[in-house]
Design a protein around this motif. Structure first.
Motif, PDB file in Angstrom:
ATOM      1  N   PHE A 116     -15.695  -1.902  -7.020  1.00 32.73           N
ATOM      2  CA  PHE A 116     -14.451  -1.718  -7.783  1.00 32.73           C
ATOM      3  C   PHE A 116     -13.586  -2.980  -7.721  1.00 32.73           C
ATOM      4  N   LEU A 117     -13.382  -3.523  -6.522  1.00 34.19           N
ATOM      5  CA  LEU A 117     -12.529  -4.708  -6.384  1.00 34.19           C
ATOM      6  C   LEU A 117     -13.151  -5.918  -7.077  1.00 34.19           C
ATOM      7  N   GLN A 118     -14.466  -6.019  -7.058  1.00 31.32           N
ATOM      8  CA  GLN A 118     -15.148  -7.109  -7.761  1.00 31.32           C
ATOM      9  C   GLN A 118     -14.916  -7.018  -9.258  1.00 31.32           C
ATOM     10  N   ARG A 119     -14.775  -5.791  -9.751  1.00 37.48           N
ATOM     11  CA  ARG A 119     -14.616  -5.567 -11.190  1.00 37.48           C
ATOM     12  C   ARG A 119     -13.189  -5.829 -11.667  1.00 37.48           C
ATOM     13  N   VAL A 120     -12.182  -5.432 -10.866  1.00 40.99           N
ATOM     14  CA  VAL A 120     -10.790  -5.559 -11.338  1.00 40.99           C
ATOM     15  C   VAL A 120     -10.087  -6.798 -10.771  1.00 40.99           C
ATOM     16  N   ARG A 121     -10.603  -7.390  -9.691  1.00 39.61           N
ATOM     17  CA  ARG A 121     -10.097  -8.637  -9.109  1.00 39.61           C
ATOM     18  C   ARG A 121      -8.564  -8.709  -9.096  1.00 39.61           C
ATOM     19  N   PRO A 122      -7.915  -7.825  -8.341  1.00 37.55           N
ATOM     20  CA  PRO A 122      -6.444  -7.788  -8.391  1.00 37.55           C
ATOM     21  C   PRO A 122      -5.786  -8.945  -7.650  1.00 37.55           C
ATOM     22  N   ARG A 123      -4.672  -9.442  -8.221  1.00 37.57           N
ATOM     23  CA  ARG A 123      -3.795 -10.374  -7.508  1.00 37.57           C
ATOM     24  C   ARG A 123      -2.976  -9.629  -6.462  1.00 37.57           C
ATOM     25  N   MET A 124      -2.707  -8.348  -6.733  1.00 41.71           N
ATOM     26  CA  MET A 124      -1.914  -7.530  -5.823  1.00 41.71           C
ATOM     27  C   MET A 124      -2.311  -6.073  -6.002  1.00 41.71           C
ATOM     28  N   ALA A 125      -2.293  -5.324  -4.892  1.00 40.66           N
ATOM     29  CA  ALA A 125      -2.544  -3.884  -4.919  1.00 40.66           C
ATOM     30  C   ALA A 125      -1.251  -3.171  -4.564  1.00 40.66           C
ATOM     31  N   ALA A 139     -10.939  -3.720   2.916  1.00 35.96           N
ATOM     32  CA  ALA A 139     -11.554  -4.564   1.886  1.00 35.96           C
ATOM     33  C   ALA A 139     -10.504  -5.456   1.217  1.00 35.96           C
ATOM     34  N   CYS A 140      -9.310  -4.918   0.978  1.00 37.11           N
ATOM     35  CA  CYS A 140      -8.239  -5.741   0.393  1.00 37.11           C
ATOM     36  C   CYS A 140      -7.867  -6.891   1.331  1.00 37.11           C
ATOM     37  N   ARG A 141      -7.761  -6.606   2.620  1.00 33.04           N
ATOM     38  CA  ARG A 141      -7.416  -7.678   3.566  1.00 33.04           C
ATOM     39  C   ARG A 141      -8.513  -8.734   3.618  1.00 33.04           C
ATOM     40  N   ARG A 142      -9.763  -8.267   3.617  1.00 27.81           N
ATOM     41  CA  ARG A 142     -10.884  -9.213   3.668  1.00 27.81           C
ATOM     42  C   ARG A 142     -10.878 -10.149   2.481  1.00 27.81           C
ATOM     43  N   ARG A 143     -10.488  -9.651   1.314  1.00 31.02           N
ATOM     44  CA  ARG A 143     -10.470 -10.454   0.094  1.00 31.02           C
ATOM     45  C   ARG A 143      -9.149 -11.183  -0.122  1.00 31.02           C
ATOM     46  N   GLY A 144      -8.201 -11.025   0.799  1.00 29.77           N
ATOM     47  CA  GLY A 144      -6.927 -11.721   0.666  1.00 29.77           C
ATOM     48  C   GLY A 144      -6.031 -11.140  -0.412  1.00 29.77           C
ATOM     49  N   ILE A 145      -6.200  -9.851  -0.703  1.00 28.83           N
ATOM     50  CA  ILE A 145      -5.378  -9.188  -1.730  1.00 28.83           C
ATOM     51  C   ILE A 145      -4.156  -8.588  -1.050  1.00 28.83           C
ATOM     52  N   PRO A 146      -2.930  -9.059  -1.376  1.00 27.30           N
ATOM     53  CA  PRO A 146      -1.746  -8.455  -0.768  1.00 27.30           C
ATOM     54  C   PRO A 146      -1.624  -6.988  -1.170  1.00 27.30           C
ATOM     55  N   LEU A 147      -1.337  -6.132  -0.193  1.00 26.42           N
ATOM     56  CA  LEU A 147      -1.305  -4.691  -0.404  1.00 26.42           C
ATOM     57  C   LEU A 147       0.072  -4.162  -0.028  1.00 26.42           C
ATOM     58  N   CYS A 177       1.069  -5.412   3.710  1.00 30.19           N
ATOM     59  CA  CYS A 177       2.081  -6.455   3.933  1.00 30.19           C
ATOM     60  C   CYS A 177       3.500  -5.908   3.824  1.00 30.19           C
ATOM     61  N   LEU A 178       3.676  -4.769   3.137  1.00 30.54           N
ATOM     62  CA  LEU A 178       5.020  -4.222   2.978  1.00 30.54           C
ATOM     63  C   LEU A 178       4.954  -2.734   2.645  1.00 30.54           C
ATOM     64  N   ILE A 179       5.824  -1.960   3.298  1.00 29.54           N
ATOM     65  CA  ILE A 179       5.973  -0.540   3.009  1.00 29.54           C
ATOM     66  C   ILE A 179       7.416  -0.308   2.583  1.00 29.54           C
ATOM     67  N   ALA A 180       7.608   0.000   1.308  1.00 27.79           N
ATOM     68  CA  ALA A 180       8.944   0.268   0.761  1.00 27.79           C
ATOM     69  C   ALA A 180       9.127   1.777   0.734  1.00 27.79           C
ATOM     70  N   LEU A 414      10.873  -7.196  -4.429  1.00 23.74           N
ATOM     71  CA  LEU A 414       9.901  -7.370  -3.348  1.00 23.74           C
ATOM     72  C   LEU A 414       8.548  -7.842  -3.886  1.00 23.74           C
ATOM     73  N   ILE A 415       8.134  -7.289  -5.024  1.00 28.01           N
ATOM     74  CA  ILE A 415       6.858  -7.690  -5.638  1.00 28.01           C
ATOM     75  C   ILE A 415       6.931  -9.136  -6.105  1.00 28.01           C
ATOM     76  N   ASP A 416       8.022  -9.498  -6.755  1.00 29.49           N
ATOM     77  CA  ASP A 416       8.189 -10.880  -7.217  1.00 29.49           C
ATOM     78  C   ASP A 416       8.094 -11.862  -6.051  1.00 29.49           C
ATOM     79  N   LYS A 417       8.773 -11.525  -4.973  1.00 33.49           N
ATOM     80  CA  LYS A 417       8.776 -12.408  -3.785  1.00 33.49           C
ATOM     81  C   LYS A 417       7.370 -12.547  -3.225  1.00 33.49           C
ATOM     82  N   GLN A 418       6.641 -11.412  -3.132  1.00 37.19           N
ATOM     83  CA  GLN A 418       5.293 -11.451  -2.581  1.00 37.19           C
ATOM     84  C   GLN A 418       4.353 -12.270  -3.451  1.00 37.19           C
TER      85      GLN A 418
END
Length: 421
Positions: A116-125, A139-147, A177-180, A414-418
């Motif tokens: 799934f992550l290979q298919r959508v390649r997110p900049r952010m989750a 898996a998000c942490r391994r791929r460096g995807i901020p969550l 990385c952040l819980i709002a 918060l999203i903009d900053k991240q």
């Protein structure tokens, strides 16, 4: 713990599939797009997407203003929205059409998540409310995807449910990385669950920022004209099995004093539409449905709203609203939808999904609580007979709704900053 959890996921997956098969007997959309649940999205591959996960209808509604803000602020980034349920999928389609890519979230199996992550390649989750899936988070942490978890809520019941997997959940939350959080209480519970206090802040509830359709009130006025402007009308929204019969019995009680009263009932799940209609007819009510009759006539006593995403005009048209999921321990549904339309709110004893909002509405006089099923008819009748009290409650409900807005603006900051980081 993670290896044991993954093994357990593989073992229970066949039973999950059987459950989907069973649910699909009554609601066929559960039989469609199965490959997506194993990480094979039917949508084209994208890159650099902003990915928002909202498990079902309620979460999609909560995420609506955020998704629209993301679309406006990042017009060149593909927007991917995942859900778990077909009703959530249908709501995404209703709200956003082709402006977002919708796929089902895959089961939390390593191979499915990776595909799934290979298919959508997110900049952010961006996870909306409460969805902690360890393999997905790792898996998000391994791929460096901020969550991020936004509009985060955690009921006392969910906290107890996660505690047996304390170490695994704590490790999964270390990937975030952040819980709002919606409230201070939710923030405290995330800390108890093991989240790093440095990652937690309170941003408020995005559901207060939900858009109120400009045509909701005029549409409600038009409905009232069609079924009789002076008729007493109450609505039971988002009801579940175990609530519909008490609601219908409450209406029998109402009719003894107000023989021209009308009940609007909107079951939460489409597979229950026909059952509720049959139950109403078996009790001797004159019944109309949204799909067959569009609107009730003066002779109808019960109107079944057997359609998704159409509650707001009916909330606007009703004299008062009972919000379902609260007579039984589901935890309640969104009390803000009627509150936004100045409609007085009734809830049952179980409102832990919307704990602080409900308590605020009750404290400020915009809502009232019934202690159990046997009290529902009496309280509905009392309110239908008291025009002045209903007006005060409706005004108070709207004041609470207006005063709490602004969470989406804070979350977008918060999203903009991240993303800049």
């Amino acid at each position: 713990m993670r290896y044991l959890y993954t093994l357990a996921m593989y073992l229970v997956t066949p039973f999950i599939m059987l459950r989907l098969l069973a649910r699909g007997v009554r609601y066929r959309d559960y039989h469609r797009r199965w490959r997506e649940r194993f990480g094979f999205p039917s949508a084209p591959a994208v890159s650099g997407s902003l990915w928002v996960h909202a498990v079902s209808v309620g979460e999609v509604n909560a995420a609506e203003p955020l998704i629209k803000a993301l679309r406006d602020s990042y017009p060149n980034a593909p927007l991917v929205v995942t859900t778990v349920t077909p009703t959530g999928s249908e709501r995404v389609r209703q709200l956003f059409g082709d402006s977002v890519v919708h796929v089902y979230l895959p089961y939390d199996l390593p191979f499915a998540v990776s595909r799934f992550l290979q298919r959508v390649r997110p900049r952010m989750a961006i996870i909306v409310e409460t969805e902690i899936w360890p393999n997905l988070y790792f898996a998000c942490r391994r791929r460096g995807i901020p969550l991020m978890i936004v509009n985060a809520r955690l009921s006392e019941r969910s906290l107890r449910g996660y505690r047996p997997m304390g170490g695994l959940v704590r490790s999964a939350l270390s990937c975030v990385c952040l819980i709002a959080a919606q409230s201070r209480t939710d923030a405290a519970r995330y800390r108890l669950l093991g989240a790093d206090p440095a990652t937690i802040l309170v941003s408020g509830n995005m559901k207060f920022d939900m858009p109120v359709a400009d045509d909701a009130v005029p549409a409600g006025e038009e409905l009232r004209q069609q079924w009789g402007r002076l008729r007493p009308v109450w609505i039971a929204g988002s009801t579940h099995e175990g609530e519909e019969l008490p609601v219908l019995e409450a209406h029998l009680e109402v009719l003894k004093r107000l023989p021209d009263a009308l009940l609007l009932i909107a079951p939460r799940h489409p597979e229950r539409f026909k059952m509720v209609e049959h139950s109403a007819r078996s009790l001797g009510f004159s019944v109309a449905t949204r799909s067959a009759d569009r609107v009730p006539s003066a002779s109808h006593q019960v109107f079944v709203i057997d359609a998704m995403g159409e509650l707001m005009p009916f909330y606007a048209a009703a004299d008062l609203a009972f919000v379902g999921g609260s007579l039984i321990p589901i935890g309640g549904h969104n009390v803000l939808e009627p509150a936004a339309l100045s409609t007085p709110v009734l809830v049952g004893p179980h409102t832990f999904n919307f704990e602080e909002i409900t308590l605020t509405l009750i404290r400020e006089g915009g809502a009232a609580r019934v202690k159990g099923k046997e009290q529902l008819g009496k309280e509905v009748l009392r309110l239908l007979l008291d025009t002045e009290r209903r007006a005060r409650m409706g005004a108070s409900a709207r004041i609470v709704f207006d005063s709490e807005r602004g969470a989406v603006r804070r979350v977008m900051g918060l999203i903009d900053k991240q993303l800049q980081e």
